[in-house]
Design a protein around this motif. Structure first.
Motif, PDB file in Angstrom:
ATOM      1  N   ILE A 182       0.840  -1.209   0.000  1.00  0.00           N
ATOM      2  CA  ILE A 182       0.000   0.000   0.000  1.00  0.00           C
ATOM      3  C   ILE A 182       0.873   1.257   0.000  1.00  0.00           C
ATOM      4  CG2 ILE A 182      -1.645   1.338   1.362  1.00  0.00           C
ATOM      5  CD1 ILE A 182      -2.852  -1.321   2.304  1.00  0.00           C
ATOM      6  N   ALA A 183       1.961   1.229   0.780  1.00  0.00           N
ATOM      7  CA  ALA A 183       2.860   2.393   0.824  1.00  0.00           C
ATOM      8  C   ALA A 183       3.492   2.643  -0.536  1.00  0.00           C
ATOM      9  CB  ALA A 183       3.941   2.180   1.887  1.00  0.00           C
ATOM     10  N   CYS A 184       3.897   1.562  -1.220  1.00  0.00           N
ATOM     11  CA  CYS A 184       4.487   1.706  -2.561  1.00  0.00           C
ATOM     12  C   CYS A 184       3.467   2.271  -3.549  1.00  0.00           C
ATOM     13  CB  CYS A 184       5.029   0.365  -3.044  1.00  0.00           C
ATOM     14  SG  CYS A 184       6.474  -0.234  -2.141  1.00  0.00           S
ATOM     15  N   LEU A 185       2.231   1.787  -3.450  1.00  0.00           N
ATOM     16  CA  LEU A 185       1.182   2.292  -4.347  1.00  0.00           C
ATOM     17  C   LEU A 185       0.910   3.766  -4.104  1.00  0.00           C
ATOM     18  CD1 LEU A 185      -1.370  -0.668  -4.338  1.00  0.00           C
ATOM     19  CD2 LEU A 185       0.045   0.104  -6.259  1.00  0.00           C
ATOM     20  N   VAL A 186       0.883   4.166  -2.823  1.00  0.00           N
ATOM     21  CA  VAL A 186       0.660   5.583  -2.509  1.00  0.00           C
ATOM     22  C   VAL A 186       1.787   6.443  -3.073  1.00  0.00           C
ATOM     23  CG1 VAL A 186       0.541   7.254  -0.620  1.00  0.00           C
ATOM     24  CG2 VAL A 186      -0.760   5.121  -0.479  1.00  0.00           C
ATOM     25  N   THR A 187       3.044   5.986  -2.888  1.00  0.00           N
ATOM     26  CA  THR A 187       4.188   6.739  -3.413  1.00  0.00           C
ATOM     27  C   THR A 187       4.129   6.838  -4.933  1.00  0.00           C
ATOM     28  OG1 THR A 187       5.551   5.971  -1.570  1.00  0.00           O
ATOM     29  CG2 THR A 187       6.705   6.856  -3.496  1.00  0.00           C
ATOM     30  N   TRP A 188       3.768   5.724  -5.586  1.00  0.00           N
ATOM     31  CA  TRP A 188       3.690   5.722  -7.059  1.00  0.00           C
ATOM     32  C   TRP A 188       2.595   6.677  -7.537  1.00  0.00           C
ATOM     33  CZ3 TRP A 188       0.004   4.406 -10.700  1.00  0.00           C
ATOM     34  CH2 TRP A 188       0.454   4.256 -12.019  1.00  0.00           C
ATOM     35  N   GLN A 198       2.992   9.918  -9.933  1.00  0.00           N
ATOM     36  CA  GLN A 198       2.257  10.089 -11.188  1.00  0.00           C
ATOM     37  C   GLN A 198       1.507  11.410 -11.201  1.00  0.00           C
ATOM     38  OE1 GLN A 198       3.919   7.559 -13.034  1.00  0.00           O
ATOM     39  NE2 GLN A 198       1.986   7.872 -14.099  1.00  0.00           N
ATOM     40  N   ASP A 199       0.874  11.732 -10.070  1.00  0.00           N
ATOM     41  CA  ASP A 199       0.173  13.014  -9.982  1.00  0.00           C
ATOM     42  C   ASP A 199       1.165  14.176 -10.136  1.00  0.00           C
ATOM     43  OD1 ASP A 199      -2.216  14.678  -9.279  1.00  0.00           O
ATOM     44  OD2 ASP A 199      -0.936  15.211  -7.581  1.00  0.00           O
ATOM     45  N   GLY A 200       2.350  14.041  -9.523  1.00  0.00           N
ATOM     46  CA  GLY A 200       3.370  15.081  -9.660  1.00  0.00           C
ATOM     47  C   GLY A 200       3.834  15.242 -11.090  1.00  0.00           C
ATOM     48  N   LEU A 201       3.988  14.126 -11.832  1.00  0.00           N
ATOM     49  CA  LEU A 201       4.391  14.213 -13.233  1.00  0.00           C
ATOM     50  C   LEU A 201       3.353  14.949 -14.064  1.00  0.00           C
ATOM     51  CD1 LEU A 201       5.925  10.668 -13.881  1.00  0.00           C
ATOM     52  CD2 LEU A 201       7.109  12.849 -14.004  1.00  0.00           C
ATOM     53  N   ASP A 236       5.360  27.888 -17.255  1.00  0.00           N
ATOM     54  CA  ASP A 236       5.888  28.192 -15.920  1.00  0.00           C
ATOM     55  C   ASP A 236       7.089  27.283 -15.646  1.00  0.00           C
ATOM     56  OD1 ASP A 236       6.363  28.982 -13.357  1.00  0.00           O
ATOM     57  OD2 ASP A 236       4.488  28.232 -12.509  1.00  0.00           O
ATOM     58  N   HIS A 237       8.219  27.602 -16.277  1.00  0.00           N
ATOM     59  CA  HIS A 237       9.387  26.724 -16.206  1.00  0.00           C
ATOM     60  C   HIS A 237      10.061  26.775 -14.834  1.00  0.00           C
ATOM     61  CE1 HIS A 237       8.752  26.219 -20.427  1.00  0.00           C
ATOM     62  NE2 HIS A 237       8.940  27.502 -20.665  1.00  0.00           N
ATOM     63  N   ARG A 238      10.009  27.917 -14.156  1.00  0.00           N
ATOM     64  CA  ARG A 238      10.572  27.970 -12.799  1.00  0.00           C
ATOM     65  C   ARG A 238       9.729  27.129 -11.845  1.00  0.00           C
ATOM     66  NH1 ARG A 238      14.628  31.328 -12.557  1.00  0.00           N
ATOM     67  NH2 ARG A 238      14.817  32.986 -14.123  1.00  0.00           N
ATOM     68  N   GLY A 239       8.396  27.136 -12.065  1.00  0.00           N
ATOM     69  CA  GLY A 239       7.543  26.272 -11.270  1.00  0.00           C
ATOM     70  C   GLY A 239       7.861  24.806 -11.494  1.00  0.00           C
ATOM     71  N   VAL A 240       8.228  24.444 -12.722  1.00  0.00           N
ATOM     72  CA  VAL A 240       8.630  23.068 -13.032  1.00  0.00           C
ATOM     73  C   VAL A 240       9.851  22.673 -12.198  1.00  0.00           C
ATOM     74  CG1 VAL A 240       9.604  21.583 -14.819  1.00  0.00           C
ATOM     75  CG2 VAL A 240       7.653  23.040 -15.354  1.00  0.00           C
ATOM     76  N   ILE A 241      10.833  23.578 -12.114  1.00  0.00           N
ATOM     77  CA  ILE A 241      12.067  23.267 -11.379  1.00  0.00           C
ATOM     78  C   ILE A 241      11.771  23.074  -9.887  1.00  0.00           C
ATOM     79  CG2 ILE A 241      14.330  24.175 -10.728  1.00  0.00           C
ATOM     80  CD1 ILE A 241      14.326  25.698 -13.404  1.00  0.00           C
ATOM     81  N   VAL A 242      10.973  23.977  -9.312  1.00  0.00           N
ATOM     82  CA  VAL A 242      10.673  23.899  -7.869  1.00  0.00           C
ATOM     83  C   VAL A 242       9.907  22.622  -7.546  1.00  0.00           C
ATOM     84  CG1 VAL A 242       9.389  24.989  -5.991  1.00  0.00           C
ATOM     85  CG2 VAL A 242      10.698  26.400  -7.584  1.00  0.00           C
ATOM     86  N   LEU A 243       8.872  22.313  -8.348  1.00  0.00           N
ATOM     87  CA  LEU A 243       8.079  21.109  -8.095  1.00  0.00           C
ATOM     88  C   LEU A 243       8.909  19.851  -8.306  1.00  0.00           C
ATOM     89  CD1 LEU A 243       5.431  19.758  -7.418  1.00  0.00           C
ATOM     90  CD2 LEU A 243       4.724  20.020  -9.808  1.00  0.00           C
ATOM     91  N   ALA A 244       9.770  19.837  -9.333  1.00  0.00           N
ATOM     92  CA  ALA A 244      10.610  18.665  -9.593  1.00  0.00           C
ATOM     93  C   ALA A 244      11.554  18.400  -8.422  1.00  0.00           C
ATOM     94  CB  ALA A 244      11.401  18.865 -10.882  1.00  0.00           C
ATOM     95  N   ASP A 245      12.168  19.456  -7.881  1.00  0.00           N
ATOM     96  CA  ASP A 245      13.055  19.285  -6.726  1.00  0.00           C
ATOM     97  C   ASP A 245      12.288  18.720  -5.538  1.00  0.00           C
ATOM     98  OD1 ASP A 245      15.184  20.234  -8.161  1.00  0.00           O
ATOM     99  OD2 ASP A 245      14.981  22.291  -7.449  1.00  0.00           O
ATOM    100  N   SER A 246      11.033  19.196  -5.349  1.00  0.00           N
ATOM    101  CA  SER A 246      10.221  18.693  -4.238  1.00  0.00           C
ATOM    102  C   SER A 246       9.879  17.218  -4.426  1.00  0.00           C
ATOM    103  CB  SER A 246       8.938  19.527  -4.138  1.00  0.00           C
ATOM    104  OG  SER A 246       8.084  19.011  -3.141  1.00  0.00           O
TER     105      SER A 246
END
Length: 602
Positions: free
Chosen positions: A19-25, A29-32, A43-53
């Motif tokens: 379940i933990a692996c599924l939640v992380t996956w 996917q939602d982040g992608l 919003d390319h700067r937003g892409v960088i900040v979210l990707a780092d997070s």
């Protein structure tokens, strides 16, 4: 044997892990999806900040998710002109792709690396990476990657002046591209046609370019206007100037129907002027150059405004980030104080304990005041540093704005000279001046968007500029522009458009008022680990240089702008560790014999 209770606990633990692996996956996917959405809206700067997070929440072994995120993060850095960040992210993406043997991922990561090397003029390295991509692309089921690789290999060979190899890969790509890929086939035909035209095979070039333009026509005017621009260029090289003019005009008409491509417009106007001049239609050539001059002025002004707006946005974002950090620190400090007070209240067991607590609080408050004073001092220092950086940015913007004003003024003077030659009936002189002027315009346009250029290009630019200036002196101008052999062999980079104002100053202040022979020399020399440029003339000297004005009595804006730009350049040279030295030359009898300017470039 394990008990029933142990077996049940193990199963529960396995279920929890799944379940933990599924939640992380799911979160990844939602982040992608959010990353792709931010990229789609720019919003390319937003892409960088979210990707780092997102990368901070993923396990190190999740190569597939990290590959997808690093590719998007690399493009975000690339779009914000952070080449170093883009290269680092692309290399990490390539490492993740290799770890899971993802050929498609390796191709995409290497393609970004190749483009970054190509943009940085590292053509040999870009070719090496593109060869590696070619090997992987041949094993992919989607042949479009292989077609793209053929085209990129040809482009890399073309920049290395290996035209036979470039033509081979263009033709191989054309042979393999699908019939229904109209745009891909047309672009490959266009590249081949340009190679044929430059080689002198004009009939084959025109035939192939016509086929490409006809195919582009089926895709709408957004594609057709560029194809017509290339067709006109092929006509121009073939000496069929009347057909070239017609194609250039039709290309510009279609270009104006949508969002105007200013660089295509510049090419259309410049080559139209050259074609008119080649046909002896100097009035039409003059009109085209006037329109090009107005467009260049508009382009430079708009570029300066856009850069200023981008700097303001970055500064505002930085201030917001610092304000958020300050508020977080204050909240944390406040929470710590509240917890301490609660503990002291609960621990107050008597008068002695209260006295001890009071003494402790006094000591702590004193320490906090000192800490606050130290923090405030650090903030003040940081604000002073930011103010200095903003002032430096303003000086750079002033320098760019002065450069955008200087170029149109010089263009105005050259156009007047061309107009005078046409009026005098000196068509050959006007045509020669116009050809040289058009070449100089292209050099200025190319150099104005770069901080540094190879020394060979800077020498060509200065020679072309002095050639035009010498045509305006009836008695002529003897000039010499050269560099040490070691500098030419290495083709070192020098600051773009840095020396020209001093050369212009020598011509206008020192030589314009001199009677008799006029001489000017410009030489680049090695200076230890640095570079030195010497500009020397035999003019009237700085003290005797007259203040010039136009025929109607108005002051010369050219000299004013040159003086302002020289002041900024002198300040910039000193601030960056460089030096500028002026020396007044004297004859044996003590009279002024010219001026010598020495620029020491670290």
């Amino acid at each position: 044997m394990p008990s029933i209770r142990t077996t049940v606990a193990t199963r529960h633990l396995a279920v929890i892990l799944v379940i933990a692996c599924l939640v992380t996956w799911c979160r990844a996917q939602d982040g992608l999806e959010r990353l792709r959405a931010l990229g789609d809206v720019g919003d390319h700067r937003g892409v960088i900040v979210l990707a780092d997070s997102l990368l901070g929440t993923l396990p190190q072994g999740d190569h597939e998710q990290r590959l997808a995120i690093q590719l998007l993060r690399s493009m975000g850095h690339y779009r914000t002109q952070d080449e170093t960040g883009a290269m680092a992210a692309a290399q990490l993406a390539h490492g993740h792709a290799r770890a899971i043997a993802d050929t498609m991922g390796m191709v995409r990561a290497l393609r970004i690396i190749s483009e970054l090397m190509f943009d940085g003029n590292r053509f040999e390295d870009a070719l090496r990476v593109e060869r590696e991509i070619f090997v992987y692309a041949r094993s992919l089921p989607d042949e479009s990657f292989l077609i793209k690789s053929y085209n990129n290999l040809a482009n890399r060979f073309l920049m290395l002046e290996q035209r036979d190899s470039a033509e081979y890969y263009y033709r191989e790509g054309l042979r393999r591209v699908k019939e229904d890929d109209v745009y891909g086939r047309a672009m490959l035909r266009t590249n081949i046609a340009k190679l044929l035209s430059e080689r002198g095979d004009h009939d084959a070039a025109i035939s192939m370019m016509r086929e490409a333009a006809e195919a582009m026509g089926s895709l709408g005017h957004e594609k057709l206007y560029k194809a017509l621009n290339h067709l006109a260029y092929v006509y121009h090289n073939a000496g069929r100037h009347r057909e070239a003019i017609a194609s250039f005009e039709e290309s510009e008409r279609l270009n104006a129907l949508g969002e105007r491509d200013i660089f295509v417009t510049m090419e259309n106007l410049g080559f139209t002027a050259e074609s008119h001049a080649a046909l002896g239609e100097y009035k039409d050539a003059y009109a085209a150059m006037i329109e090009l001059e107005e467009l260049l002025h508009e382009f430079y002004t708009r570029t300066a405004n856009e850069e200023l707006l981008e700097l303001e946005k970055r500064y505002e974002a930085k201030l917001k980030e610092e304000e958020i950090e300050r508020l977080d620190a204050e909240n944390s400090e406040q929470a710590a104080r509240l917890r301490a007070r609660s503990q002291m209240l609960y621990g107050s067991l008597g008068l002695v304990l209260l006295v001890l607590v009071a003494a402790f609080l006094l000591w702590r408050n004193l320490r906090q005041k000192r800490r606050h004073a130290s923090v405030l001092e650090g903030l003040n220092t940081e604000l002073r540093d930011q103010k200095e950086r903003i002032e430096e940015i303003n000086r750079l913007l002033q320098l760019k704005v002065l450069r955008t004003q200087m170029n149109p003024h010089f263009i105005y003077n050259c156009l007047n000279a061309i107009n005078n030659l046409v009026r005098k009936g000196d068509h050959a002189g006007a045509s020669s001046y116009l050809d040289g002027f058009a070449r100089l315009l292209r050099m200025v346009l190319d150099h104005s968007v770069k901080d540094r250029v190879p020394i060979s290009q800077e020498l060509d630019f200065l020679r072309q500029y002095l050639k035009l200036e010498s045509l305006r002196f009836e008695e002529g101008l003897r000039y010499d522009v050269d560099a040490d052999r070691d500098l030419l062999d290495d083709d070192v980079d020098v600051p773009a458009l840095l020396v020209q104002p001093f050369v212009e100053n020598a011509v206008w202040h020192g030589l314009a008022a001199k009677e008799g022979e006029k001489r000017l020399s410009v030489r680049f020399q090695e200076n230890g680990d640095g570079l030195r440029c010497i500009v020397e003339d035999n003019g009237v000297g700085r003290r005797a240089a007259p203040k010039r004005s136009h025929s109607d009595g108005s002051p010369s804006m050219g000299l004013q702008l040159t003086n302002e730009r020289l002041q900024l350049l002198a300040y910039k040279l000193e601030a960056s560790g460089r030096h500028i030295l002026f020396e007044d030359l004297q004859a044996p009898d003590g009279t002024a014999a010219g001026t010598r300017v020495e620029l020491l470039l670290v």
